[in-house]
Write a protein that holds these residues in place. Sequence first.
Motif, mmCIF file in Angstrom:
data_model
loop_
_atom_site.group_PDB
_atom_site.id
_atom_site.type_symbol
_atom_site.label_atom_id
_atom_site.label_comp_id
_atom_site.label_asym_id
_atom_site.label_seq_id
_atom_site.Cartn_x
_atom_site.Cartn_y
_atom_site.Cartn_z
ATOM 1 N N VAL A 293 0.852 -1.180 0.000
ATOM 2 C CA VAL A 293 0.000 0.000 0.000
ATOM 3 C C VAL A 293 0.894 1.237 0.000
ATOM 4 C CG1 VAL A 293 -1.755 1.286 1.279
ATOM 5 C CG2 VAL A 293 -1.836 -1.228 1.218
ATOM 6 N N ASP A 294 0.715 2.083 -0.997
ATOM 7 C CA ASP A 294 1.482 3.325 -1.115
ATOM 8 C C ASP A 294 0.663 4.433 -0.468
ATOM 9 O OD1 ASP A 294 2.682 5.767 -2.035
ATOM 10 O OD2 ASP A 294 3.613 4.628 -3.653
ATOM 11 N N ILE A 295 1.161 4.978 0.640
ATOM 12 C CA ILE A 295 0.386 5.941 1.437
ATOM 13 C C ILE A 295 0.689 7.396 1.084
ATOM 14 C CG2 ILE A 295 0.230 4.293 3.336
ATOM 15 C CD1 ILE A 295 2.198 6.245 4.868
ATOM 16 N N PRO B 40 -2.532 2.456 -4.231
ATOM 17 C CA PRO B 40 -2.431 3.821 -3.695
ATOM 18 C C PRO B 40 -3.600 4.161 -2.774
ATOM 19 C CG PRO B 40 -3.174 3.880 -5.976
ATOM 20 C CD PRO B 40 -2.926 2.435 -5.635
ATOM 21 N N ILE B 41 -3.287 4.382 -1.494
ATOM 22 C CA ILE B 41 -4.282 4.839 -0.522
ATOM 23 C C ILE B 41 -3.607 5.933 0.313
ATOM 24 C CG2 ILE B 41 -5.843 4.253 1.367
ATOM 25 C CD1 ILE B 41 -5.693 1.322 0.469
ATOM 26 N N MET B 42 -3.944 7.177 0.048
ATOM 27 C CA MET B 42 -3.296 8.284 0.741
ATOM 28 C C MET B 42 -3.607 8.240 2.241
ATOM 29 S SD MET B 42 -3.615 12.400 0.097
ATOM 30 C CE MET B 42 -5.303 12.509 0.633
ATOM 31 N N PHE B 43 -2.575 8.464 3.056
ATOM 32 C CA PHE B 43 -2.782 8.595 4.500
ATOM 33 C C PHE B 43 -2.649 10.056 4.900
ATOM 34 C CE2 PHE B 43 -1.583 8.482 9.000
ATOM 35 C CZ PHE B 43 -2.710 7.839 9.493
ATOM 36 N N ASN C 161 -2.222 16.352 7.373
ATOM 37 C CA ASN C 161 -3.454 15.919 8.030
ATOM 38 C C ASN C 161 -3.805 14.511 7.583
ATOM 39 O OD1 ASN C 161 -3.864 18.525 9.222
ATOM 40 N ND2 ASN C 161 -4.565 19.232 7.234
ATOM 41 N N TYR C 162 -4.627 13.837 8.374
ATOM 42 C CA TYR C 162 -5.073 12.501 8.002
ATOM 43 C C TYR C 162 -6.460 12.241 8.563
ATOM 44 C CZ TYR C 162 -3.603 11.392 12.764
ATOM 45 O OH TYR C 162 -3.457 11.391 14.123
ATOM 46 N N ASP C 163 -7.116 11.260 7.946
ATOM 47 C CA ASP C 163 -8.431 10.797 8.390
ATOM 48 C C ASP C 163 -8.299 9.293 8.582
ATOM 49 O OD1 ASP C 163 -11.034 9.799 8.612
ATOM 50 O OD2 ASP C 163 -11.858 11.247 7.190
ATOM 51 N N ILE C 164 -8.042 8.867 9.813
ATOM 52 C CA ILE C 164 -7.757 7.458 10.090
ATOM 53 C C ILE C 164 -8.928 6.566 9.700
ATOM 54 C CG2 ILE C 164 -8.458 7.522 12.520
ATOM 55 C CD1 ILE C 164 -5.529 5.508 11.124
ATOM 56 N N LEU D 200 -8.578 3.586 7.031
ATOM 57 C CA LEU D 200 -8.824 2.196 7.431
ATOM 58 C C LEU D 200 -9.936 1.562 6.605
ATOM 59 C CD1 LEU D 200 -8.424 2.407 11.293
ATOM 60 C CD2 LEU D 200 -6.834 1.389 9.632
ATOM 61 N N GLN D 201 -10.957 2.333 6.280
ATOM 62 C CA GLN D 201 -12.034 1.805 5.444
ATOM 63 C C GLN D 201 -11.484 1.394 4.077
ATOM 64 O OE1 GLN D 201 -15.155 4.621 4.599
ATOM 65 N NE2 GLN D 201 -16.410 3.114 3.561
ATOM 66 N N LYS D 202 -10.688 2.262 3.473
ATOM 67 C CA LYS D 202 -10.098 1.964 2.159
ATOM 68 C C LYS D 202 -9.100 0.811 2.258
ATOM 69 C CE LYS D 202 -10.812 6.588 0.369
ATOM 70 N NZ LYS D 202 -10.219 7.891 0.078
ATOM 71 N N LEU D 203 -8.283 0.814 3.307
ATOM 72 C CA LEU D 203 -7.301 -0.251 3.500
ATOM 73 C C LEU D 203 -7.997 -1.600 3.647
ATOM 74 C CD1 LEU D 203 -4.321 -1.116 4.066
ATOM 75 C CD2 LEU D 203 -4.834 -0.732 6.483
ATOM 76 N N ASN D 204 -8.990 -1.664 4.510
ATOM 77 C CA ASN D 204 -9.675 -2.928 4.772
ATOM 78 C C ASN D 204 -10.478 -3.423 3.579
ATOM 79 O OD1 ASN D 204 -8.935 -3.710 7.533
ATOM 80 N ND2 ASN D 204 -9.852 -1.757 8.076
#
Length: 132
Positions: free
Chosen positions: A36-38, A55-58, A64-67, A71-75
């Motif tokens: 996963v490329d953050i 690609p899933i931006m963190f 800034n980030y939206d955990i 996590l929704q996109k990662l999972n």
Amino acid sequence: MKKTILSLLLLSTWLFATVKNEEASQALLDSKIPIVDIRTPAEWRETGLLKGSIPIMFFDEKGNYDINDFLQKLNSAVDTKKPFAIICRTGSRTRILASFLSQKLNYDVINIKRGILYAKYLKLDILPYKPN
């Protein structure tokens, strides 16, 4: 009694969660472990993505980030019950995120040290970023 059980559960989670720190390599790519490329879309456009990475931006451009969103996109993209790797530009952002994912969520995470810049130096398969 409840506190003891809770403490044991928390301790076991900490004991079983792992973070491995590895450099990018052809062997890692060949292993088919999801990567996963953050990084940000601007960074993906600048350097491209490791072949097969997701690609899933963190962190955004301002840090800034939206955990919950991440996590929704990662999972939905990765089976987080199995090991997966994360990569950024140099490995500093992934070092922070890997610790969090391991310690708080019990994920087995591979932090790709030295990031995409080192992967480019090694001349690993890097493809241009194509937004959906």
